[in-house]
Design a protein around this motif. Sequence first.
Motif, PDB file in Angstrom:
ATOM      1  N   ARG A  54      63.517   8.708  14.399  1.00 21.61           N
ATOM      2  CA  ARG A  54      62.124   8.321  14.236  1.00 21.61           C
ATOM      3  C   ARG A  54      61.594   8.889  12.931  1.00 21.61           C
ATOM      4  O   ARG A  54      61.637  10.088  12.695  1.00 21.61           O
ATOM      5  N   ASN A 109      63.454  -1.016   9.945  1.00 15.81           N
ATOM      6  CA  ASN A 109      62.512  -0.424  10.886  1.00 15.81           C
ATOM      7  C   ASN A 109      61.564  -1.485  11.432  1.00 15.81           C
ATOM      8  O   ASN A 109      61.672  -2.661  11.087  1.00 15.81           O
ATOM      9  N   THR A 110      60.624  -1.058  12.269  1.00 14.00           N
ATOM     10  CA  THR A 110      59.661  -1.984  12.860  1.00 14.00           C
ATOM     11  C   THR A 110      58.446  -2.204  11.967  1.00 14.00           C
ATOM     12  O   THR A 110      57.499  -2.891  12.361  1.00 14.00           O
ATOM     13  N   SER A 111      58.481  -1.636  10.757  1.00 14.60           N
ATOM     14  CA  SER A 111      57.352  -1.728   9.828  1.00 14.60           C
ATOM     15  C   SER A 111      57.613  -2.683   8.673  1.00 14.60           C
ATOM     16  O   SER A 111      56.810  -2.744   7.738  1.00 14.60           O
ATOM     17  N   TRP A 146      59.604  -6.666   7.418  1.00 14.32           N
ATOM     18  CA  TRP A 146      60.204  -7.944   7.786  1.00 14.32           C
ATOM     19  C   TRP A 146      60.700  -8.594   6.497  1.00 14.32           C
ATOM     20  O   TRP A 146      59.908  -8.846   5.576  1.00 14.32           O
ATOM     21  N   THR A 185      64.722  -7.310  10.605  1.00 10.44           N
ATOM     22  CA  THR A 185      63.684  -6.359  10.952  1.00 10.44           C
ATOM     23  C   THR A 185      64.237  -5.471  12.058  1.00 10.44           C
ATOM     24  O   THR A 185      65.161  -5.868  12.787  1.00 10.44           O
ATOM     25  N   SER A 186      63.726  -4.257  12.165  1.00 13.70           N
ATOM     26  CA  SER A 186      64.210  -3.301  13.170  1.00 13.70           C
ATOM     27  C   SER A 186      65.716  -3.093  13.086  1.00 13.70           C
ATOM     28  O   SER A 186      66.379  -2.839  14.094  1.00 13.70           O
ATOM     29  N   ALA A 241      56.340 -12.289  14.200  1.00 17.44           N
ATOM     30  CA  ALA A 241      55.992 -10.891  14.450  1.00 17.44           C
ATOM     31  C   ALA A 241      54.516 -10.804  14.799  1.00 17.44           C
ATOM     32  O   ALA A 241      53.780 -11.800  14.701  1.00 17.44           O
TER      33      ALA A 241
END
Length: 224
Positions: free
Chosen positions: A25, A134-136, A138, A151-152, A194
């Motif tokens: 994280r 990461n999730t931040s 795209w 993404t992610s 998203a």
Amino acid sequence: MAVPVKAARLCRLAGRTVTALSITRRRAVSLPAWRCYTSTSTGNNLQFRLDERTAHSSLDLFKKNTAVIYRMLGLDPTHVPNNPERFRDWAVVFGDEKISGGRHYWEVTVKKSQEFRLGVAEALMSREDCVGTNTSSWVFGYAQRKWFAMTSNKMVPVALVGKPERIGILLDYEAGLLELMDVEKHTSIHSIRAQFKTTLYPAFGLWDGELLTHSGLQEPEGPK
């Protein structure tokens, strides 16, 4: 959880291929208010330049900060300003225009590059991460002569034959849609869906060659 080998091979750390990488994280970067970008785009015709404050030391901006070239040796990281916006580990640079709503379209000319990423990322994305991992963020990427959406840290193959010299990116913030566009046919090649909940920036990753951005463009009207 370990990163899939396929994904790890497509990320490079300061010009070197990473074959194994652990996901932990990451803390979002904290930017003092006075250092944040001042303009915000909520309508259409997004106009931006590349922001040197975010650029990794291997990336050199030119053409009045509308283009970027990857230099393998790059600059000594200790010779660039040590500001919190800068990517220190990954060859990434952001645009300098905030996006908090609306539909926006821009294009990118690719020159002599076999590995790059194009898309958007949250303003407070960790500068320790690479776009797409990461999730931040795209992005659409090209590596090993293949296109993918990412993404992610999950990659989805994109059925696109060859590597166009110029490619389009269409963002619909409210609809939660990022599209890779064929600039000649004015058609969507692939979409990423998203839920955008915070401020975004145009985002670029580059590991060889050059990218030239074209912003302030009208959205294509439809297929030719």
